[in-house]
Design a protein around this motif. Structure first.
Motif, PDB file in Angstrom:
ATOM      1  N   ALA A  66       2.850  10.284  -8.546  1.00  0.00           N
ATOM      2  CA  ALA A  66       2.592   9.043  -8.138  1.00  0.00           C
ATOM      3  C   ALA A  66       2.021   8.117  -9.263  1.00  0.00           C
ATOM      4  O   ALA A  66       1.420   8.470 -10.194  1.00  0.00           O
ATOM      5  CB  ALA A  66       1.369   9.149  -7.199  1.00  0.00           C
ATOM      6  N   ILE A  67       2.785   6.866  -9.419  1.00  0.00           N
ATOM      7  CA  ILE A  67       2.466   6.070 -10.767  1.00  0.00           C
ATOM      8  C   ILE A  67       1.762   4.704 -10.243  1.00  0.00           C
ATOM      9  O   ILE A  67       1.382   4.098 -11.169  1.00  0.00           O
ATOM     10  CB  ILE A  67       3.526   5.773 -11.554  1.00  0.00           C
ATOM     11  N   GLY A  68       1.630   4.652  -8.879  1.00  0.00           N
ATOM     12  CA  GLY A  68       1.177   3.207  -8.660  1.00  0.00           C
ATOM     13  C   GLY A  68       1.191   3.027  -6.993  1.00  0.00           C
ATOM     14  O   GLY A  68       1.509   3.714  -6.375  1.00  0.00           O
ATOM     15  N   TYR A  69       1.132   1.612  -6.729  1.00  0.00           N
ATOM     16  CA  TYR A  69       1.201   1.629  -5.368  1.00  0.00           C
ATOM     17  C   TYR A  69       1.827  -0.151  -5.221  1.00  0.00           C
ATOM     18  O   TYR A  69       1.659  -0.761  -6.055  1.00  0.00           O
ATOM     19  CB  TYR A  69       0.002   1.623  -4.524  1.00  0.00           C
ATOM     20  N   MET A  70       2.618  -0.076  -4.058  1.00  0.00           N
ATOM     21  CA  MET A  70       3.083  -1.875  -3.793  1.00  0.00           C
ATOM     22  C   MET A  70       1.818  -2.674  -3.172  1.00  0.00           C
ATOM     23  O   MET A  70       1.030  -2.121  -2.661  1.00  0.00           O
ATOM     24  CB  MET A  70       4.017  -1.646  -2.496  1.00  0.00           C
ATOM     25  N   THR A  71       2.018  -3.929  -3.439  1.00  0.00           N
ATOM     26  CA  THR A  71       0.902  -4.661  -3.120  1.00  0.00           C
ATOM     27  C   THR A  71       1.644  -5.910  -2.066  1.00  0.00           C
ATOM     28  O   THR A  71       2.783  -5.961  -2.223  1.00  0.00           O
ATOM     29  CB  THR A  71       0.492  -5.556  -4.454  1.00  0.00           C
ATOM     30  N   ASN A  73       0.988  -1.033  -0.064  1.00  0.00           N
ATOM     31  CA  ASN A  73       0.093  -0.005   0.217  1.00  0.00           C
ATOM     32  C   ASN A  73       0.811   1.278   0.133  1.00  0.00           C
ATOM     33  O   ASN A  73       0.380   2.478  -0.092  1.00  0.00           O
ATOM     34  CB  ASN A  73      -1.165  -0.067   1.045  1.00  0.00           C
ATOM     35  N   ASP A  74       2.184   0.993  -0.071  1.00  0.00           N
ATOM     36  CA  ASP A  74       2.937   2.411  -0.057  1.00  0.00           C
ATOM     37  C   ASP A  74       2.947   3.014  -1.420  1.00  0.00           C
ATOM     38  O   ASP A  74       2.642   2.143  -2.495  1.00  0.00           O
ATOM     39  CB  ASP A  74       4.298   2.149   0.039  1.00  0.00           C
ATOM     40  N   VAL A  75       2.782   4.035  -1.656  1.00  0.00           N
ATOM     41  CA  VAL A  75       2.601   4.787  -3.071  1.00  0.00           C
ATOM     42  C   VAL A  75       3.934   4.838  -3.708  1.00  0.00           C
ATOM     43  O   VAL A  75       4.817   5.243  -3.201  1.00  0.00           O
ATOM     44  CB  VAL A  75       2.052   6.075  -2.832  1.00  0.00           C
ATOM     45  N   ILE A  76       3.923   4.344  -5.047  1.00  0.00           N
ATOM     46  CA  ILE A  76       5.091   4.432  -5.794  1.00  0.00           C
ATOM     47  C   ILE A  76       5.275   5.694  -6.586  1.00  0.00           C
ATOM     48  O   ILE A  76       4.236   6.237  -7.308  1.00  0.00           O
ATOM     49  CB  ILE A  76       4.930   3.299  -6.914  1.00  0.00           C
ATOM     50  N   LYS A 121      -1.450   5.219 -17.568  1.00  0.00           N
ATOM     51  CA  LYS A 121      -1.658   6.605 -17.713  1.00  0.00           C
ATOM     52  C   LYS A 121      -1.279   7.691 -16.842  1.00  0.00           C
ATOM     53  O   LYS A 121      -1.017   8.585 -17.041  1.00  0.00           O
ATOM     54  CB  LYS A 121      -3.289   6.975 -17.452  1.00  0.00           C
ATOM     55  N   ASN A 122      -0.449   7.126 -15.752  1.00  0.00           N
ATOM     56  CA  ASN A 122       0.362   7.831 -14.844  1.00  0.00           C
ATOM     57  C   ASN A 122       1.878   8.100 -15.032  1.00  0.00           C
ATOM     58  O   ASN A 122       2.428   9.076 -14.299  1.00  0.00           O
ATOM     59  CB  ASN A 122      -0.077   7.648 -13.460  1.00  0.00           C
ATOM     60  N   ILE A 123       2.296   7.454 -16.186  1.00  0.00           N
ATOM     61  CA  ILE A 123       3.585   7.412 -16.196  1.00  0.00           C
ATOM     62  C   ILE A 123       3.993   8.771 -17.070  1.00  0.00           C
ATOM     63  O   ILE A 123       3.585   9.088 -18.006  1.00  0.00           O
ATOM     64  CB  ILE A 123       4.199   6.248 -17.176  1.00  0.00           C
ATOM     65  N   PRO A 124       5.040   9.696 -16.338  1.00  0.00           N
ATOM     66  CA  PRO A 124       5.212  10.859 -17.142  1.00  0.00           C
ATOM     67  C   PRO A 124       6.101  10.749 -18.296  1.00  0.00           C
ATOM     68  O   PRO A 124       7.355  10.105 -18.288  1.00  0.00           O
ATOM     69  CB  PRO A 124       5.799  11.583 -16.038  1.00  0.00           C
ATOM     70  N   ILE A 125       5.852  11.281 -19.509  1.00  0.00           N
ATOM     71  CA  ILE A 125       6.510  11.059 -20.774  1.00  0.00           C
ATOM     72  C   ILE A 125       6.517  12.606 -21.352  1.00  0.00           C
ATOM     73  O   ILE A 125       5.392  13.185 -21.525  1.00  0.00           O
ATOM     74  CB  ILE A 125       5.963  10.260 -21.800  1.00  0.00           C
ATOM     75  N   ASP A 126       7.443  13.236 -21.417  1.00  0.00           N
ATOM     76  CA  ASP A 126       7.564  14.710 -22.110  1.00  0.00           C
ATOM     77  C   ASP A 126       7.115  14.529 -23.617  1.00  0.00           C
ATOM     78  O   ASP A 126       7.243  13.461 -24.256  1.00  0.00           O
ATOM     79  CB  ASP A 126       9.251  15.177 -21.898  1.00  0.00           C
ATOM     80  N   ASP A 127       6.558  15.574 -23.951  1.00  0.00           N
ATOM     81  CA  ASP A 127       6.075  15.638 -25.370  1.00  0.00           C
ATOM     82  C   ASP A 127       7.047  15.507 -26.373  1.00  0.00           C
ATOM     83  O   ASP A 127       7.049  14.902 -27.327  1.00  0.00           O
ATOM     84  CB  ASP A 127       5.397  17.101 -25.451  1.00  0.00           C
ATOM     85  N   GLU A 128       8.264  16.057 -25.928  1.00  0.00           N
ATOM     86  CA  GLU A 128       9.296  15.918 -27.052  1.00  0.00           C
ATOM     87  C   GLU A 128       9.696  14.340 -27.122  1.00  0.00           C
ATOM     88  O   GLU A 128      10.104  13.835 -28.195  1.00  0.00           O
ATOM     89  CB  GLU A 128      10.552  16.749 -26.920  1.00  0.00           C
TER      90      GLU A 128
END
Length: 340
Positions: free
Chosen positions: A310-315, A162-165, A258-265
């Protein structure tokens, strides 16, 4: 014509004196720096953290498109990024280089100007090293030393279900920068009169040539009173680093496309190379961003930091390392690639 001084004309010790002269100490606990048989550090009871990187021309860098000034800066950032991943503050640097006779004094000075720029930016001290002959090319060994109070030390093994990645910055840019530089190199080799076409690649090229260790985020989290539960830097790709954290912590992970950050370039460059932007982000490597986990309570503080996502969580399922696609399909995370 630019002056060229042969290294043999001033000797090893003359070269060391010449390279060391511009470097000044920033750390009060640097007791003895360059000029003795070893550096002496008095850390006043803090934990001392150290790391070493070895970089070889033709394997880790290509001088046909990597300016020595940028290379000097990059080798420092690469080493210091490991300290950031331990939540340590950088303090000292030891640098060893192997030189073939194709390098002049001026060329080595240009490399060290990049090192000095990084030392000034990160407020660290170059305290020693070694120079030796190399049968061919350039070999660089860099060791970085940092300090951290014991309660603030962060390892890969502390994540809990439940820790946030979270991640800093964005991903995939360094890979696309490398692809762009390699393509222009091949164009040049085929036709030396062709001018490089990198006008719309400034961001990704800089991500490859001049990465930055993310101590800005380390300091922001300290100001907020947050210590991550686990952390690693993204030298091998986002997917690999998450798997490393899971293996060390005994957890699973679920992240969201959908949460993974990718620059436009980065996105546009990936499509230009017929490469999936997501694949570049997950498996590209050399972004040197931080990948870390925080408790649910601490995330309420961390989400205030502008360059953290935040891109996800630990399980609690150790064999679950998945990415939830935008289509809601679950895909297993693997390194170096990913697949179902």
């Amino acid at each position: 014509m630019e002056n060229r001084t042969e290294i043999g004309s001033i000797g090893e010790f003359g070269l060391i004196d010449r390279l060391a002269e511009p470097f000044k100490s920033h750390q009060g606990w640097t007791s003895v720096g360059i000029g003795d048989d070893a550096a002496v550090l008095n850390s006043g009871g803090k934990l001392t953290v150290t790391t070493t990187e070895l970089l070889i021309e033709g394997v880790h860098f290509d001088l046909s498109y990597t300016p020595l000034l940028h290379l000097g800066y990059k080798i420092v950032s690469v080493a210091l990024s490991d300290l950031a991943a331990m939540n340590a503050i950088p303090a000292q640097l030891v640098l060893g280089i192997g030189l073939s006779n194709r390098f002049s004094v001026e060329a080595v000075e240009e490399l060290y100007r990049g090192v000095k720029n990084a030392c000034e930016e990160y407020k660290i001290d170059l305290v020693g090293g070694d120079t030796t002959a190399s049968p061919q090319g350039l070999i660089i060994s860099v060791s970085a030393i940092g300090v951290v109070d014991a309660p603030q030390l962060v390892k890969r093994s502390g994540a809990k279900p439940n820790d946030v990645i979270c991640v800093t910055g964005d991903f995939g840019g360094a890979l696309l920068g490398l692809q762009s530089l390699e393509r222009e190199k091949q164009v040049f080799l085929a036709n030396p009169e062709m001018q490089p076409e990198l006008d719309n690649k400034s961001y990704v090229v800089l991500r490859q040539l001049k990465p930055v260790a993310r101590f800005d985020i380390i300091h922001e989290m300290r100001d907020l009173g947050v210590t991550p539960t686990s952390m690693i830097d993204s030298s091998d790709g986002l997917a690999a680093e998450i798997i490393h954290l899971c293996n060390a912590s005994g957890t699973g992970a679920r992240i969201f496309e959908k949460n993974i950050p990718i620059d436009d370039e980065t996105y546009l460059s990936a499509t230009e190379f017929n490469l999936s932007p997501l694949t570049a982000a997950l498996n590209g490597g050399e972004d040197y961003e931080l990948v870390f986990t925080v408790s649910q309570a601490d995330y309420e503080k961390v989400e205030k930091i502008s360059d953290v996502t935040a891109i996800g969580y630990m399980t609690d399922k150790q064999d679950e390392r998945v990415i939830v696609m935008k289509s809601d399909q679950l895909v297993n995370l693997t390194a170096p690639g990913f697949g179902a």
